[in-house]
Design a protein around this motif. Structure first.
Motif, PDB file in Angstrom:
ATOM      1  N   ALA A  13       0.156 -12.599 -13.315  1.00  8.02           N
ATOM      2  CA  ALA A  13      -0.251 -13.737 -12.479  1.00  8.02           C
ATOM      3  C   ALA A  13      -1.374 -14.521 -13.150  1.00  8.02           C
ATOM      4  CB  ALA A  13      -0.681 -13.250 -11.102  1.00  8.02           C
ATOM      5  N   ALA A  14      -2.344 -13.815 -13.718  1.00  8.49           N
ATOM      6  CA  ALA A  14      -3.486 -14.474 -14.366  1.00  8.49           C
ATOM      7  C   ALA A  14      -3.056 -15.312 -15.566  1.00  8.49           C
ATOM      8  CB  ALA A  14      -4.522 -13.435 -14.794  1.00  8.49           C
ATOM      9  N   ALA A  15      -1.948 -14.947 -16.193  1.00 13.19           N
ATOM     10  CA  ALA A  15      -1.460 -15.700 -17.342  1.00 13.19           C
ATOM     11  C   ALA A  15      -1.042 -17.118 -16.965  1.00 13.19           C
ATOM     12  CB  ALA A  15      -0.286 -14.959 -17.986  1.00 13.19           C
ATOM     13  N   PHE A  16      -0.845 -17.364 -15.666  1.00 12.16           N
ATOM     14  CA  PHE A  16      -0.380 -18.681 -15.214  1.00 12.16           C
ATOM     15  C   PHE A  16      -1.318 -19.375 -14.239  1.00 12.16           C
ATOM     16  CE2 PHE A  16       3.547 -16.433 -16.354  1.00 12.16           C
ATOM     17  CZ  PHE A  16       4.077 -17.346 -17.251  1.00 12.16           C
ATOM     18  N   THR A  17      -2.302 -18.682 -13.711  1.00 15.18           N
ATOM     19  CA  THR A  17      -3.105 -19.254 -12.624  1.00 15.18           C
ATOM     20  C   THR A  17      -4.477 -19.755 -13.030  1.00 15.18           C
ATOM     21  OG1 THR A  17      -3.910 -17.072 -12.012  1.00 15.18           O
ATOM     22  CG2 THR A  17      -1.979 -17.893 -10.814  1.00 15.18           C
ATOM     23  N   GLY A  18      -4.802 -19.740 -14.279  1.00 12.83           N
ATOM     24  CA  GLY A  18      -6.122 -20.210 -14.666  1.00 12.83           C
ATOM     25  C   GLY A  18      -6.419 -19.911 -16.109  1.00 12.83           C
ATOM     26  N   ASP A  19      -7.587 -19.372 -16.331  1.00 15.39           N
ATOM     27  CA  ASP A  19      -8.033 -19.134 -17.704  1.00 15.39           C
ATOM     28  C   ASP A  19      -7.650 -17.747 -18.223  1.00 15.39           C
ATOM     29  OD1 ASP A  19      -9.721 -17.436 -16.336  1.00 15.39           O
ATOM     30  OD2 ASP A  19     -11.564 -18.478 -16.905  1.00 15.39           O
ATOM     31  N   GLY A  20      -6.789 -17.032 -17.504  1.00 13.39           N
ATOM     32  CA  GLY A  20      -6.355 -15.711 -17.931  1.00 13.39           C
ATOM     33  C   GLY A  20      -7.259 -14.586 -17.474  1.00 13.39           C
ATOM     34  N   THR A  21      -8.337 -14.928 -16.740  1.00 13.64           N
ATOM     35  CA  THR A  21      -9.236 -13.911 -16.207  1.00 13.64           C
ATOM     36  C   THR A  21      -8.486 -13.084 -15.180  1.00 13.64           C
ATOM     37  OG1 THR A  21     -11.108 -15.385 -16.525  1.00 13.64           O
ATOM     38  CG2 THR A  21     -11.423 -13.531 -15.020  1.00 13.64           C
ATOM     39  N   LEU A  22      -8.639 -11.776 -15.239  1.00 16.43           N
ATOM     40  CA  LEU A  22      -7.941 -10.891 -14.316  1.00 16.43           C
ATOM     41  C   LEU A  22      -8.292 -11.232 -12.872  1.00 16.43           C
ATOM     42  CD1 LEU A  22      -5.955  -8.569 -14.319  1.00 16.43           C
ATOM     43  CD2 LEU A  22      -7.870  -6.998 -14.308  1.00 16.43           C
ATOM     44  N   LEU A  23      -7.293 -11.301 -12.038  1.00 13.87           N
ATOM     45  CA  LEU A  23      -7.443 -11.676 -10.646  1.00 13.87           C
ATOM     46  C   LEU A  23      -7.550 -10.449  -9.750  1.00 13.87           C
ATOM     47  CD1 LEU A  23      -4.418 -14.122 -10.618  1.00 13.87           C
ATOM     48  CD2 LEU A  23      -6.811 -14.790 -10.782  1.00 13.87           C
ATOM     49  N   ALA A  24      -8.185 -10.644  -8.589  1.00 18.61           N
ATOM     50  CA  ALA A  24      -8.070  -9.638  -7.537  1.00 18.61           C
ATOM     51  C   ALA A  24      -6.637  -9.756  -7.031  1.00 18.61           C
ATOM     52  CB  ALA A  24      -9.071  -9.912  -6.426  1.00 18.61           C
ATOM     53  N   PHE A  25      -5.886  -8.697  -7.089  1.00 20.68           N
ATOM     54  CA  PHE A  25      -4.473  -8.730  -6.727  1.00 20.68           C
ATOM     55  C   PHE A  25      -4.172  -7.488  -5.904  1.00 20.68           C
ATOM     56  CE2 PHE A  25       0.046  -9.643  -7.795  1.00 20.68           C
ATOM     57  CZ  PHE A  25       0.016 -11.026  -7.657  1.00 20.68           C
ATOM     58  N   PRO A  26      -4.515  -7.530  -4.604  1.00 21.29           N
ATOM     59  CA  PRO A  26      -4.379  -6.344  -3.756  1.00 21.29           C
ATOM     60  C   PRO A  26      -2.917  -6.000  -3.468  1.00 21.29           C
ATOM     61  CG  PRO A  26      -5.011  -8.237  -2.448  1.00 21.29           C
ATOM     62  CD  PRO A  26      -5.033  -8.685  -3.890  1.00 21.29           C
ATOM     63  N   PRO A  27      -2.671  -4.872  -2.844  1.00 23.87           N
ATOM     64  CA  PRO A  27      -1.296  -4.514  -2.482  1.00 23.87           C
ATOM     65  C   PRO A  27      -0.610  -5.634  -1.718  1.00 23.87           C
ATOM     66  CG  PRO A  27      -2.732  -2.648  -2.115  1.00 23.87           C
ATOM     67  CD  PRO A  27      -3.625  -3.824  -2.456  1.00 23.87           C
ATOM     68  N   ALA A  28       0.644  -5.893  -2.078  1.00 25.59           N
ATOM     69  CA  ALA A  28       1.510  -6.917  -1.484  1.00 25.59           C
ATOM     70  C   ALA A  28       1.073  -8.339  -1.805  1.00 25.59           C
ATOM     71  CB  ALA A  28       1.671  -6.710   0.020  1.00 25.59           C
ATOM     72  N   ALA A  29       0.170  -8.519  -2.758  1.00 22.40           N
ATOM     73  CA  ALA A  29      -0.208  -9.866  -3.193  1.00 22.40           C
ATOM     74  C   ALA A  29       0.944 -10.478  -3.977  1.00 22.40           C
ATOM     75  CB  ALA A  29      -1.469  -9.813  -4.052  1.00 22.40           C
ATOM     76  N   ALA A  30       1.032 -11.809  -3.918  1.00 24.61           N
ATOM     77  CA  ALA A  30       2.083 -12.517  -4.641  1.00 24.61           C
ATOM     78  C   ALA A  30       1.510 -13.768  -5.294  1.00 24.61           C
ATOM     79  CB  ALA A  30       3.222 -12.900  -3.693  1.00 24.61           C
ATOM     80  N   GLN A  75       0.826  -1.214   0.000  1.00 28.93           N
ATOM     81  CA  GLN A  75       0.000   0.000   0.000  1.00 28.93           C
ATOM     82  C   GLN A  75       0.860   1.264   0.000  1.00 28.93           C
ATOM     83  OE1 GLN A  75      -2.152   1.472   3.591  1.00 28.93           O
ATOM     84  NE2 GLN A  75      -3.959   0.838   2.415  1.00 28.93           N
ATOM     85  N   ALA A  76       0.529   2.164  -0.918  1.00 32.11           N
ATOM     86  CA  ALA A  76       1.292   3.406  -1.070  1.00 32.11           C
ATOM     87  C   ALA A  76       0.434   4.615  -0.745  1.00 32.11           C
ATOM     88  CB  ALA A  76       1.816   3.514  -2.502  1.00 32.11           C
ATOM     89  N   GLU A  77       1.125   5.713  -0.454  1.00 31.72           N
ATOM     90  CA  GLU A  77       0.446   6.987  -0.218  1.00 31.72           C
ATOM     91  C   GLU A  77      -0.312   7.408  -1.470  1.00 31.72           C
ATOM     92  OE1 GLU A  77       3.884   9.424   0.391  1.00 31.72           O
ATOM     93  OE2 GLU A  77       3.961   8.986   2.532  1.00 31.72           O
ATOM     94  N   LEU A  78      -1.308   8.231  -1.280  1.00 31.80           N
ATOM     95  CA  LEU A  78      -1.994   8.830  -2.418  1.00 31.80           C
ATOM     96  C   LEU A  78      -1.023   9.747  -3.135  1.00 31.80           C
ATOM     97  CD1 LEU A  78      -5.442   9.624  -0.787  1.00 31.80           C
ATOM     98  CD2 LEU A  78      -4.811   7.665  -2.221  1.00 31.80           C
ATOM     99  N   GLY A  79      -1.265   9.979  -4.403  1.00 32.05           N
ATOM    100  CA  GLY A  79      -0.328  10.744  -5.215  1.00 32.05           C
ATOM    101  C   GLY A  79      -0.516  12.243  -5.186  1.00 32.05           C
ATOM    102  N   VAL A  80      -1.138  12.777  -4.167  1.00 25.36           N
ATOM    103  CA  VAL A  80      -1.403  14.209  -4.108  1.00 25.36           C
ATOM    104  C   VAL A  80      -0.094  14.970  -3.862  1.00 25.36           C
ATOM    105  CG1 VAL A  80      -2.664  16.021  -2.892  1.00 25.36           C
ATOM    106  CG2 VAL A  80      -3.712  13.762  -3.218  1.00 25.36           C
ATOM    107  N   GLY A  81       0.222  15.893  -4.760  1.00 24.94           N
ATOM    108  CA  GLY A  81       1.349  16.795  -4.548  1.00 24.94           C
ATOM    109  C   GLY A  81       2.717  16.238  -4.864  1.00 24.94           C
TER     110      GLY A  81
END
Length: 157
Positions: free
Chosen positions: A117-134, A12-18
């Protein structure tokens, strides 16, 4: 030799304000997430020999904190190209990795890391991949030939 491609989204990163997007830093939560990601990799026995890391501040911080939890220190390439890369661009970077590397870690940004990640984990459907996911993919080819369909993967959790 089976090769393992580990994909890690920055924490998780800071918002990009400023400030420019490239300079966004991790939040306190992000710092904890990054350290836990490294501990998770260590528990899973996924200690990289080499890392390709986006040159953005938040990915470099994620990597530094994750590496602090690992029993060995890999070689690292900080890549400006990985900052704005699409999946094909990441595969181009991966294809240039030394063939002696058995475990490669790529630290980057969504949506590219989720698509990778989706290219290897199933049918290529976009995954939920939250911050720090591996995710990890076991590849049956040399890095030069790494591409979707050349291995199977799973999310780490």
């Amino acid at each position: 030799m089976t090769r393992r491609l580990v994909v890690l989204r920055h924490a998780q990163a800071e918002l990009g304000v400023g400030r420019p997007d490239h300079e966004r830093a991790l939040t306190g939560t992000g710092r904890s997430q990054a350290a836990e990601a490294g501990a998770s990799l260590a528990r899973a026995g996924l200690v990289p020999d080499h890392v390709i890391c986006s040159s953005a501040r938040r990915t470099r911080q994620t990597l530094d904190l994750a590496l602090g939890e690992l029993p060995a220190t890999p070689s690292v390439d900080y890549s400006d190209a990985a900052y704005s890369a699409g999946v094909d661009d990441i595969f181009a970077l991966v294809s240039a990795v030394d063939p002696d590397v058995s475990t490669l870690l790529v630290v980057g940004h969504n949506p590219t890391v989720a698509q990778l990640a989706a290219a290897f984990t199933g049918d290529g459907t976009l995954l939920a991949f939250p911050p720090a996911a591996a995710a990890v993919a076991e590849l049956d080819v040399e890095w030069l030939y790494a591409a979707p369909g050349t291995g199977t993967g799973r999310l780490l959790g």
